[in-house]
Design a protein around this motif. Structure first.
Motif, PDB file in Angstrom:
ATOM      1  N   ILE A 158      20.522 -15.570 -35.822  1.00 46.24           N
ATOM      2  CA  ILE A 158      20.661 -16.998 -35.058  1.00 46.24           C
ATOM      3  C   ILE A 158      21.104 -16.703 -33.198  1.00 46.24           C
ATOM      4  O   ILE A 158      20.000 -17.835 -33.040  1.00 46.24           O
ATOM      5  CB  ILE A 158      22.502 -17.177 -35.545  1.00 46.24           C
ATOM      6  CG1 ILE A 158      22.363 -17.934 -37.080  1.00 46.24           C
ATOM      7  CG2 ILE A 158      22.494 -19.273 -34.526  1.00 46.24           C
ATOM      8  CD1 ILE A 158      23.720 -18.283 -38.381  1.00 46.24           C
ATOM      9  N   ALA A 159      21.534 -15.752 -32.802  1.00 46.41           N
ATOM     10  CA  ALA A 159      21.451 -16.007 -31.395  1.00 46.41           C
ATOM     11  C   ALA A 159      20.329 -15.466 -31.140  1.00 46.41           C
ATOM     12  O   ALA A 159      19.423 -16.340 -29.592  1.00 46.41           O
ATOM     13  CB  ALA A 159      22.727 -14.280 -30.767  1.00 46.41           C
ATOM     14  N   ALA A 160      19.273 -14.766 -31.478  1.00 47.85           N
ATOM     15  CA  ALA A 160      17.933 -14.602 -31.272  1.00 47.85           C
ATOM     16  C   ALA A 160      17.200 -15.500 -31.165  1.00 47.85           C
ATOM     17  O   ALA A 160      15.968 -16.181 -30.080  1.00 47.85           O
ATOM     18  CB  ALA A 160      17.710 -13.830 -32.071  1.00 47.85           C
ATOM     19  N   LEU A 161      17.353 -16.608 -32.371  1.00 45.37           N
ATOM     20  CA  LEU A 161      15.890 -17.406 -32.553  1.00 45.37           C
ATOM     21  C   LEU A 161      16.787 -18.815 -31.730  1.00 45.37           C
ATOM     22  O   LEU A 161      16.456 -19.474 -31.320  1.00 45.37           O
ATOM     23  CB  LEU A 161      16.429 -18.431 -34.076  1.00 45.37           C
ATOM     24  CG  LEU A 161      15.985 -17.776 -35.146  1.00 45.37           C
ATOM     25  CD1 LEU A 161      16.743 -18.071 -36.397  1.00 45.37           C
ATOM     26  CD2 LEU A 161      14.166 -17.752 -34.721  1.00 45.37           C
ATOM     27  N   SER A 162      18.397 -18.776 -30.961  1.00 47.06           N
ATOM     28  CA  SER A 162      18.519 -19.447 -30.457  1.00 47.06           C
ATOM     29  C   SER A 162      18.247 -19.777 -28.686  1.00 47.06           C
ATOM     30  O   SER A 162      18.236 -20.570 -27.692  1.00 47.06           O
ATOM     31  CB  SER A 162      20.309 -19.974 -29.987  1.00 47.06           C
ATOM     32  OG  SER A 162      20.788 -18.740 -29.212  1.00 47.06           O
ATOM     33  N   MET A 190      15.121 -22.145 -29.409  1.00 51.80           N
ATOM     34  CA  MET A 190      15.240 -23.687 -30.128  1.00 51.80           C
ATOM     35  C   MET A 190      16.691 -23.841 -29.915  1.00 51.80           C
ATOM     36  O   MET A 190      17.241 -23.093 -29.650  1.00 51.80           O
ATOM     37  CB  MET A 190      15.487 -23.367 -32.022  1.00 51.80           C
ATOM     38  CG  MET A 190      15.512 -22.318 -32.872  1.00 51.80           C
ATOM     39  SD  MET A 190      15.289 -22.960 -33.860  1.00 51.80           S
ATOM     40  CE  MET A 190      13.381 -21.704 -33.489  1.00 51.80           C
ATOM     41  N   ASP A 191      17.022 -24.874 -29.904  1.00 52.65           N
ATOM     42  CA  ASP A 191      18.758 -25.330 -30.352  1.00 52.65           C
ATOM     43  C   ASP A 191      19.757 -24.169 -31.502  1.00 52.65           C
ATOM     44  O   ASP A 191      19.092 -23.699 -32.433  1.00 52.65           O
ATOM     45  CB  ASP A 191      18.868 -26.203 -30.702  1.00 52.65           C
ATOM     46  CG  ASP A 191      18.988 -27.970 -29.463  1.00 52.65           C
ATOM     47  OD1 ASP A 191      18.317 -27.401 -28.116  1.00 52.65           O
ATOM     48  OD2 ASP A 191      18.392 -28.264 -29.853  1.00 52.65           O
ATOM     49  N   VAL A 192      21.481 -24.389 -30.991  1.00 48.69           N
ATOM     50  CA  VAL A 192      21.749 -23.205 -31.770  1.00 48.69           C
ATOM     51  C   VAL A 192      21.722 -24.212 -33.032  1.00 48.69           C
ATOM     52  O   VAL A 192      21.695 -22.966 -33.920  1.00 48.69           O
ATOM     53  CB  VAL A 192      23.023 -22.946 -30.779  1.00 48.69           C
ATOM     54  CG1 VAL A 192      23.918 -22.037 -31.842  1.00 48.69           C
ATOM     55  CG2 VAL A 192      22.794 -22.017 -29.468  1.00 48.69           C
ATOM     56  N   TRP A 193      22.321 -25.462 -32.761  1.00 55.00           N
ATOM     57  CA  TRP A 193      22.344 -26.072 -34.552  1.00 55.00           C
ATOM     58  C   TRP A 193      21.484 -25.751 -35.297  1.00 55.00           C
ATOM     59  O   TRP A 193      21.200 -25.514 -36.390  1.00 55.00           O
ATOM     60  CB  TRP A 193      22.382 -26.904 -34.364  1.00 55.00           C
ATOM     61  CG  TRP A 193      21.533 -28.121 -33.947  1.00 55.00           C
ATOM     62  CD1 TRP A 193      21.123 -28.632 -32.385  1.00 55.00           C
ATOM     63  CD2 TRP A 193      20.462 -28.844 -34.667  1.00 55.00           C
ATOM     64  NE1 TRP A 193      20.637 -29.279 -32.720  1.00 55.00           N
ATOM     65  CE2 TRP A 193      19.926 -29.644 -33.554  1.00 55.00           C
ATOM     66  CE3 TRP A 193      20.222 -28.334 -36.649  1.00 55.00           C
ATOM     67  CZ2 TRP A 193      18.704 -30.350 -34.440  1.00 55.00           C
ATOM     68  CZ3 TRP A 193      19.152 -29.251 -36.049  1.00 55.00           C
ATOM     69  CH2 TRP A 193      18.456 -30.465 -35.460  1.00 55.00           C
ATOM     70  N   VAL A 230      18.856 -19.982 -40.739  1.00 49.18           N
ATOM     71  CA  VAL A 230      19.012 -19.101 -41.505  1.00 49.18           C
ATOM     72  C   VAL A 230      19.987 -19.193 -42.449  1.00 49.18           C
ATOM     73  O   VAL A 230      19.353 -18.358 -43.463  1.00 49.18           O
ATOM     74  CB  VAL A 230      19.876 -18.637 -40.497  1.00 49.18           C
ATOM     75  CG1 VAL A 230      20.700 -17.559 -40.818  1.00 49.18           C
ATOM     76  CG2 VAL A 230      19.505 -17.313 -39.254  1.00 49.18           C
ATOM     77  N   THR A 231      20.881 -19.875 -42.232  1.00 48.94           N
ATOM     78  CA  THR A 231      21.501 -21.363 -43.224  1.00 48.94           C
ATOM     79  C   THR A 231      20.429 -21.655 -44.822  1.00 48.94           C
ATOM     80  O   THR A 231      20.780 -20.664 -45.801  1.00 48.94           O
ATOM     81  CB  THR A 231      22.261 -22.178 -42.965  1.00 48.94           C
ATOM     82  OG1 THR A 231      22.904 -21.737 -42.214  1.00 48.94           O
ATOM     83  CG2 THR A 231      23.427 -22.162 -44.597  1.00 48.94           C
ATOM     84  N   GLY A 232      19.201 -21.662 -44.423  1.00 47.73           N
ATOM     85  CA  GLY A 232      18.172 -22.062 -45.487  1.00 47.73           C
ATOM     86  C   GLY A 232      17.241 -20.863 -45.740  1.00 47.73           C
ATOM     87  O   GLY A 232      17.753 -21.377 -46.551  1.00 47.73           O
TER      88      GLY A 232
END
Length: 139
Positions: free
Chosen positions: A76-80, A83-86, A92-94
């Motif tokens: 999540i931190a890497a993707l943020s 893009m936006d954190v949410w 990742v949740t999906g």
């Protein structure tokens, strides 16, 4: 043979057969009791080791779950960064939900194949054996 061995001992040769059989029976009983005690002690030791091993496996499983949680947070931190954190957390949740659904479906399929939980082949084999015995008894 050495002097005093059971085969050449004059005391053994002079004893009646009944006493020898009784002594052999007592020795055999003692041997069985000793073997049972040895088996019990061995099983107790193995049981303790299984318990310790099971506890260590449980601890390893817990640490594995914590490791996966840290990995998810890292993804999540890497993707943020892009893009936006949410949105990163939602993606990742999906993915995790999809993996969960596939694993649940495969698990349900395996449980369905195992049902009912009785040894059907063995039951059928025993029924066939009983029928064979009944048939031969009627002859």
């Amino acid at each position: 043979m050495a002097t005093g061995s059971p085969r050449t001992s004059s005391a053994t040769q002079e004893q009646p057969v009944g006493e020898l059989v009784q002594r052999a029976s007592q020795q055999l009983s003692q041997l069985v009791r000793d073997e049972m005690r040895l088996a019990q002690a061995e099983l107790m030791q193995k049981g303790r080791r299984f318990g310790k091993g099971g506890g260590l496996f449980g601890g390893a499983g817990l640490m594995g779950v914590l490791t996966l949680q840290a990995l998810v947070a890292t993804v999540i931190a890497a993707l943020s960064l892009a893009m936006d954190v949410w949105l990163a957390a939602l993606i990742v949740t999906g993915v995790l939900a999809a993996v969960t659904a596939v694993m649940a479906a495969l698990g349900k399929q395996q449980v369905s194949k195992a049902s009912p939980p009785k040894p059907e082949q063995t039951v059928n084999s025993v029924k066939a054996d009983v029928a064979e015995i009944k048939e031969r008894a009627q002859r």
